[in-house]
Motif scaffolding. Structure first.
Motif, mmCIF file in Angstrom:
data_model
loop_
_atom_site.group_PDB
_atom_site.id
_atom_site.type_symbol
_atom_site.label_atom_id
_atom_site.label_comp_id
_atom_site.label_asym_id
_atom_site.label_seq_id
_atom_site.Cartn_x
_atom_site.Cartn_y
_atom_site.Cartn_z
ATOM 1 N N GLY A 44 0.814 -1.208 0.000
ATOM 2 C CA GLY A 44 0.000 0.000 0.000
ATOM 3 C C GLY A 44 0.845 1.254 0.000
ATOM 4 O O GLY A 44 0.526 2.229 -0.689
ATOM 5 N N LEU A 45 1.959 1.239 0.764
ATOM 6 C CA LEU A 45 2.844 2.391 0.789
ATOM 7 C C LEU A 45 3.586 2.556 -0.529
ATOM 8 O O LEU A 45 3.848 3.684 -0.968
ATOM 9 N N ARG A 46 3.941 1.448 -1.158
ATOM 10 C CA ARG A 46 4.573 1.545 -2.484
ATOM 11 C C ARG A 46 3.628 2.229 -3.469
ATOM 12 O O ARG A 46 4.031 3.113 -4.237
ATOM 13 N N ALA A 47 2.371 1.806 -3.447
ATOM 14 C CA ALA A 47 1.395 2.405 -4.349
ATOM 15 C C ALA A 47 1.172 3.881 -4.021
ATOM 16 O O ALA A 47 1.056 4.727 -4.919
ATOM 17 N N GLU A 48 1.124 4.202 -2.724
ATOM 18 C CA GLU A 48 0.930 5.596 -2.317
ATOM 19 C C GLU A 48 2.110 6.453 -2.737
ATOM 20 O O GLU A 48 1.939 7.593 -3.203
ATOM 21 N N ALA A 49 3.324 5.927 -2.577
ATOM 22 C CA ALA A 49 4.515 6.672 -2.994
ATOM 23 C C ALA A 49 4.491 6.932 -4.495
ATOM 24 O O ALA A 49 4.813 8.042 -4.947
ATOM 25 N N ALA A 50 4.112 5.935 -5.265
ATOM 26 C CA ALA A 50 4.035 6.113 -6.716
ATOM 27 C C ALA A 50 2.969 7.142 -7.085
ATOM 28 O O ALA A 50 3.164 7.980 -7.981
ATOM 29 N N ARG A 51 1.826 7.092 -6.377
ATOM 30 C CA ARG A 51 0.751 8.046 -6.661
ATOM 31 C C ARG A 51 1.171 9.472 -6.341
ATOM 32 O O ARG A 51 0.957 10.399 -7.137
ATOM 33 N N VAL A 52 1.802 9.649 -5.184
ATOM 34 C CA VAL A 52 2.233 10.984 -4.767
ATOM 35 C C VAL A 52 3.297 11.520 -5.722
ATOM 36 O O VAL A 52 3.263 12.694 -6.131
ATOM 37 N N ARG A 53 4.218 10.671 -6.094
ATOM 38 C CA ARG A 53 5.282 11.086 -7.012
ATOM 39 C C ARG A 53 4.690 11.538 -8.343
ATOM 40 O O ARG A 53 5.081 12.573 -8.895
ATOM 41 N N ALA A 54 3.752 10.763 -8.869
ATOM 42 C CA ALA A 54 3.134 11.111 -10.149
ATOM 43 C C ALA A 54 2.339 12.416 -10.041
ATOM 44 O O ALA A 54 2.365 13.254 -10.961
ATOM 45 N N ALA A 55 1.631 12.609 -8.924
ATOM 46 C CA ALA A 55 0.842 13.830 -8.748
ATOM 47 C C ALA A 55 1.743 15.060 -8.663
ATOM 48 O O ALA A 55 1.438 16.113 -9.259
ATOM 49 N N LEU A 56 2.848 14.945 -7.954
ATOM 50 C CA LEU A 56 3.780 16.071 -7.853
ATOM 51 C C LEU A 56 4.431 16.365 -9.201
ATOM 52 O O LEU A 56 4.589 17.530 -9.590
ATOM 53 N N ALA A 57 4.805 15.315 -9.926
ATOM 54 C CA ALA A 57 5.404 15.510 -11.248
ATOM 55 C C ALA A 57 4.411 16.187 -12.190
ATOM 56 O O ALA A 57 4.785 17.060 -12.989
ATOM 57 N N ALA A 58 3.135 15.809 -12.102
ATOM 58 C CA ALA A 58 2.117 16.428 -12.951
ATOM 59 C C ALA A 58 1.932 17.898 -12.602
ATOM 60 O O ALA A 58 1.760 18.746 -13.491
ATOM 61 N N ALA A 59 1.963 18.221 -11.302
ATOM 62 C CA ALA A 59 1.842 19.622 -10.890
ATOM 63 C C ALA A 59 3.027 20.440 -11.396
ATOM 64 O O ALA A 59 2.861 21.591 -11.827
ATOM 65 N N ILE A 60 4.214 19.853 -11.340
ATOM 66 C CA ILE A 60 5.406 20.549 -11.836
ATOM 67 C C ILE A 60 5.284 20.804 -13.337
ATOM 68 O O ILE A 60 5.677 21.863 -13.851
ATOM 69 N N ALA A 61 4.734 19.848 -14.065
ATOM 70 C CA ALA A 61 4.661 19.931 -15.532
ATOM 71 C C ALA A 61 3.456 20.713 -16.033
ATOM 72 O O ALA A 61 3.300 20.874 -17.252
ATOM 73 N N ASP A 62 2.606 21.219 -15.143
ATOM 74 C CA ASP A 62 1.376 21.906 -15.543
ATOM 75 C C ASP A 62 1.707 23.257 -16.178
ATOM 76 O O ASP A 62 1.879 24.262 -15.489
ATOM 77 N N ALA A 63 1.778 23.281 -17.506
ATOM 78 C CA ALA A 63 2.178 24.496 -18.217
ATOM 79 C C ALA A 63 1.187 25.630 -17.998
ATOM 80 O O ALA A 63 1.577 26.798 -17.869
ATOM 81 N N ARG A 64 -0.106 25.309 -17.950
ATOM 82 C CA ARG A 64 -1.112 26.363 -17.768
ATOM 83 C C ARG A 64 -0.933 27.051 -16.421
ATOM 84 O O ARG A 64 -1.053 28.283 -16.321
ATOM 85 N N ALA A 65 -0.654 26.271 -15.377
ATOM 86 C CA ALA A 65 -0.461 26.874 -14.052
ATOM 87 C C ALA A 65 0.753 27.794 -14.048
ATOM 88 O O ALA A 65 0.732 28.848 -13.392
ATOM 89 N N TRP A 66 1.797 27.407 -14.752
ATOM 90 C CA TRP A 66 2.978 28.277 -14.841
ATOM 91 C C TRP A 66 2.636 29.550 -15.599
ATOM 92 O O TRP A 66 3.096 30.647 -15.227
ATOM 93 N N ASP A 67 1.863 29.433 -16.679
ATOM 94 C CA ASP A 67 1.471 30.623 -17.433
ATOM 95 C C ASP A 67 0.646 31.566 -16.558
ATOM 96 O O ASP A 67 0.816 32.788 -16.602
ATOM 97 N N GLU A 68 -0.247 30.994 -15.759
ATOM 98 C CA GLU A 68 -1.088 31.820 -14.899
ATOM 99 C C GLU A 68 -0.282 32.464 -13.776
ATOM 100 O O GLU A 68 -0.631 33.560 -13.297
ATOM 101 N N ALA A 69 0.793 31.800 -13.356
ATOM 102 C CA ALA A 69 1.610 32.345 -12.272
ATOM 103 C C ALA A 69 2.431 33.538 -12.724
ATOM 104 O O ALA A 69 2.728 34.442 -11.932
ATOM 105 N N ALA A 70 2.803 33.549 -14.003
ATOM 106 C CA ALA A 70 3.669 34.611 -14.506
ATOM 107 C C ALA A 70 2.867 35.884 -14.753
ATOM 108 O O ALA A 70 1.717 35.842 -15.175
ATOM 109 N N VAL A 71 3.502 37.014 -14.482
ATOM 110 C CA VAL A 71 2.888 38.306 -14.782
ATOM 111 C C VAL A 71 3.064 38.575 -16.266
ATOM 112 O O VAL A 71 4.149 38.410 -16.815
ATOM 113 N N ASP A 72 1.997 38.970 -16.919
ATOM 114 C CA ASP A 72 2.064 39.268 -18.350
ATOM 115 C C ASP A 72 2.777 40.598 -18.552
ATOM 116 O O ASP A 72 2.242 41.652 -18.189
ATOM 117 N N PRO A 73 3.989 40.581 -19.121
ATOM 118 C CA PRO A 73 4.707 41.855 -19.298
ATOM 119 C C PRO A 73 3.973 42.823 -20.211
ATOM 120 O O PRO A 73 4.130 44.026 -20.102
#
Length: 235
Positions: free
Chosen positions: A69-98
């Protein structure tokens, strides 16, 4: 920004990537690894580590944990964090439009990127810290040997985490300096400027910089998952 890493920089991928982004030249460390460890480990920590290494561990009375169960949870958490890091739209929204600013301000532009970078750093640290603690509890329930391993890991986390937190916490300031440098270069040589240097191209430097932030966070994710991977492998 996406050139080869400087050959003079050694160390983990995260360190080499950071050196490439901020354009730091590799330098010999001022002190050897053992000397640096000696600076990080105070006397009380050293005693705790010695006890964890040499002391006898009582047999575990708790039932064996369901590590699957912990192996599966670790894999799930890792994938969720990687997806958040790769979320291009969220990065675009975070940046101030010059384009929305009367006079593009580099510090204001970077502020949104810094906030997102710090939020993701905090999320990585919180999730991996929680998983690491759960794994130690699971190991303690399996056998005395694995319980000792978990105790050693707990001591090492206490020894190294403050230093790790300080070093990783300093990264956004380095990134801001790199952003300001790139902003100044782009402002001095706007896209289409015939006098702009041929290399590196600056036309889409903001997009490349965001990709570098994502790559750094992904490398930090791997660094923080290293002890989790080791504990899972030992189990």
């Amino acid at each position: 920004m996406e050139t080869a890493l400087p050959r003079s920089v050694a160390g983990p991928a995260f360190v080499r990537l950071l050196a490439s982004v901020v354009q730091l030249e590799g330098a010999a460390p001022e002190a050897g690894l053992l000397e640096k460890l000696g600076q990080w480990v105070d006397w009380n920590r050293a005693v705790s580590l010695a006890r964890a290494l040499d002391g006898r561990v009582a047999p575990a009375s708790a039932p064996a944990a369901a590590l699957d169960g912990l192996r599966a949870e670790a894999a799930r958490v890792r994938a969720a964090l990687a997806a958040a890091i790769a979320d291009a739209r969220a990065w675009d929204e975070a940046a101030v439009d010059p384009a929305g600013l009367p006079e593009p301000d580099a510090a204001a532009e970077f502020a949104g990127l810094r906030r997102r970078y710090l939020r993701l750093q905090d999320a990585i640290a919180a999730a991996t810290g929680r998983l690491r603690g759960q794994l130690r509890e699971a190991l303690a329930a399996r056998s005395p040997e694995l319980a000792r391993l978990g105790e050693i890991d707990a001591v090492l986390e206490g020894v190294l985490s403050p230093r790790e937190h300080a070093l990783l916490g300093a990264v956004p300031a380095l990134l801001e300096r790199a952003f300001l440098r790139l902003h100044a270069q782009a402002h001095d040589h706007p896209a289409g400027d015939a006098d702009a240097p041929a290399s590196p191209p600056l036309g889409d430097w903001r997009a490349r910089f965001r990709r570098d932030l994502q790559a750094l966070l992904q490398a930090e994710l791997e660094v923080r998952f290293s002890p989790i991977d080791a504990l899972l492998a030992a189990a």
